[in-house]
Design a protein around this motif. Sequence first.
Motif, mmCIF file in Angstrom:
data_model
loop_
_atom_site.group_PDB
_atom_site.id
_atom_site.type_symbol
_atom_site.label_atom_id
_atom_site.label_comp_id
_atom_site.label_asym_id
_atom_site.label_seq_id
_atom_site.Cartn_x
_atom_site.Cartn_y
_atom_site.Cartn_z
ATOM 1 N N SER A 134 0.858 -1.185 0.000
ATOM 2 C CA SER A 134 0.000 0.000 0.000
ATOM 3 C C SER A 134 0.891 1.231 0.000
ATOM 4 O O SER A 134 2.038 1.175 0.463
ATOM 5 C CB SER A 134 -0.860 0.003 1.268
ATOM 6 O OG SER A 134 -1.529 1.242 1.411
ATOM 7 N N THR A 135 0.321 2.336 -0.460
ATOM 8 C CA THR A 135 1.050 3.594 -0.269
ATOM 9 C C THR A 135 1.177 3.891 1.230
ATOM 10 O O THR A 135 2.029 4.681 1.635
ATOM 11 C CB THR A 135 0.341 4.758 -0.978
ATOM 12 O OG1 THR A 135 -1.039 4.772 -0.576
ATOM 13 C CG2 THR A 135 0.427 4.628 -2.491
ATOM 14 N N ALA A 136 0.362 3.225 2.044
ATOM 15 C CA ALA A 136 0.504 3.325 3.506
ATOM 16 C C ALA A 136 1.817 2.699 3.970
ATOM 17 O O ALA A 136 2.221 2.878 5.114
ATOM 18 C CB ALA A 136 -0.673 2.652 4.204
ATOM 19 N N TYR A 147 -1.857 0.682 10.746
ATOM 20 C CA TYR A 147 -1.894 0.145 9.385
ATOM 21 C C TYR A 147 -0.617 0.499 8.627
ATOM 22 O O TYR A 147 -0.037 -0.352 7.943
ATOM 23 C CB TYR A 147 -3.132 0.696 8.668
ATOM 24 C CG TYR A 147 -3.290 0.208 7.253
ATOM 25 C CD1 TYR A 147 -3.434 -1.154 6.986
ATOM 26 C CD2 TYR A 147 -3.316 1.101 6.185
ATOM 27 C CE1 TYR A 147 -3.584 -1.610 5.680
ATOM 28 C CE2 TYR A 147 -3.471 0.652 4.878
ATOM 29 C CZ TYR A 147 -3.608 -0.702 4.630
ATOM 30 O OH TYR A 147 -3.750 -1.149 3.336
ATOM 31 N N PRO A 177 -0.829 -0.064 -3.937
ATOM 32 C CA PRO A 177 -1.871 0.851 -4.410
ATOM 33 C C PRO A 177 -2.148 1.988 -3.427
ATOM 34 O O PRO A 177 -1.998 1.828 -2.216
ATOM 35 C CB PRO A 177 -3.117 -0.029 -4.524
ATOM 36 C CG PRO A 177 -2.688 -1.431 -4.235
ATOM 37 C CD PRO A 177 -1.406 -1.327 -3.460
ATOM 38 N N GLY A 178 -2.576 3.102 -3.977
ATOM 39 C CA GLY A 178 -3.096 4.205 -3.170
ATOM 40 C C GLY A 178 -4.589 4.006 -2.985
ATOM 41 O O GLY A 178 -5.038 2.943 -2.557
ATOM 42 N N ARG A 189 -12.331 -1.143 7.891
ATOM 43 C CA ARG A 189 -11.495 -0.256 8.704
ATOM 44 C C ARG A 189 -12.333 0.496 9.738
ATOM 45 O O ARG A 189 -11.921 0.679 10.877
ATOM 46 C CB ARG A 189 -10.785 0.738 7.783
ATOM 47 C CG ARG A 189 -9.968 1.744 8.535
ATOM 48 C CD ARG A 189 -9.148 2.600 7.603
ATOM 49 N NE ARG A 189 -7.817 2.700 8.114
ATOM 50 C CZ ARG A 189 -6.793 3.225 7.464
ATOM 51 N NH1 ARG A 189 -6.941 3.690 6.250
ATOM 52 N NH2 ARG A 189 -5.619 3.304 8.010
ATOM 53 N N GLN A 242 -0.363 11.058 -0.755
ATOM 54 C CA GLN A 242 -1.326 10.537 0.221
ATOM 55 C C GLN A 242 -2.356 11.591 0.660
ATOM 56 O O GLN A 242 -3.544 11.324 0.714
ATOM 57 C CB GLN A 242 -0.580 9.986 1.443
ATOM 58 C CG GLN A 242 -1.418 9.077 2.319
ATOM 59 C CD GLN A 242 -1.661 7.707 1.669
ATOM 60 O OE1 GLN A 242 -0.975 7.324 0.736
ATOM 61 N NE2 GLN A 242 -2.658 6.994 2.150
HETATM 62 C C1 8X3 Z 1 -4.997 1.603 1.392
HETATM 63 C C2 8X3 Z 1 -4.481 2.945 1.061
HETATM 64 O O1 8X3 Z 1 -4.579 5.405 1.713
HETATM 65 O O2 8X3 Z 1 -6.065 3.926 2.933
HETATM 66 O O3 8X3 Z 1 -4.009 0.646 1.484
HETATM 67 O O4 8X3 Z 1 -3.697 3.887 3.343
HETATM 68 S S1 8X3 Z 1 -4.718 4.069 2.320
#
Ligand code: 8X3
Length: 251
Positions: A134-136, A147, A177-178, A189, A242
């Motif tokens: 993830s971009t996270a 996360y 992915p973003g 979530r 982000q």
């Molecule tokens: C999901 C992307 O922006 O919610 O992996 O962290 S974000």
Amino acid sequence: MSRSPQAVVTGASSGIGAATARRLAAEGYDVICAARRAERIEALAAEIGGTAVVCDVTDADDVAALVAAVGDRLDLLVNNAGGAFGATPVAEADPEEWRRMYDVNVIGLVQVTRSLLPALLRSGGAGVIVNVGSTAGRVAYEGGGGYTAAKHGTKVVTETLPLELYDQPVRVCEVAPGMVRTDEFALVRFGGDQEKADAVYAGVPDPLTAEDVADAITWVATRPVHVNIDSLVIRPRAQAAQHKVHRLPTT
Ligand code: 8X3
């Protein structure tokens, strides 16, 4: 006689995992759809001519059952199972939520990878492991600590593997992915709060879809055997970074 390549997709019951299973099947893979929810993966497997294996990646017995279903050789492993639970600031962190996130995004991924590595090494070409990060895993953001820490873990595991396996016939990539709009990611979530989940994407002209990410994963997996894509960050055009997201007025 040539055989169809075989793929495992974890977290195949919805979203990116289900879209990837469908896309890989369309590209000629025999797909093992692995996830916890039996009904969903059985329906998906029936639709795409694949195989369903009930598997919680954090459960060692389930992973052993997945290994048994794979058999001798595996060409592609898509470690997609993962997720975010909660969005509280660090000051209010719930250790149980943080543990669950580390468990599924890192330990589960490692458990599946190490168990299927022998079959990947026997693929006869160059097996591919695609970890869905993830971009996270690239930045920090407020409320995302548990996360982002876990997804940074996914990234580091992905970077470590090729160093350790540099002389082995296996390739490793992280697809990060973003903003992807799926039915479940944000809903899970926020503990089922649809309003909060919808707010994540409010006014964003075109978030990525699960199919966009499936397309990227399939591209990574189908490069010539000497080509390793280390990492691939994919965002919607509306998300330059982000926190830099283009949103149209919603009222
Ligand atoms: C999901 C992307 O922006 O919610 O992996 O962290 S974000």
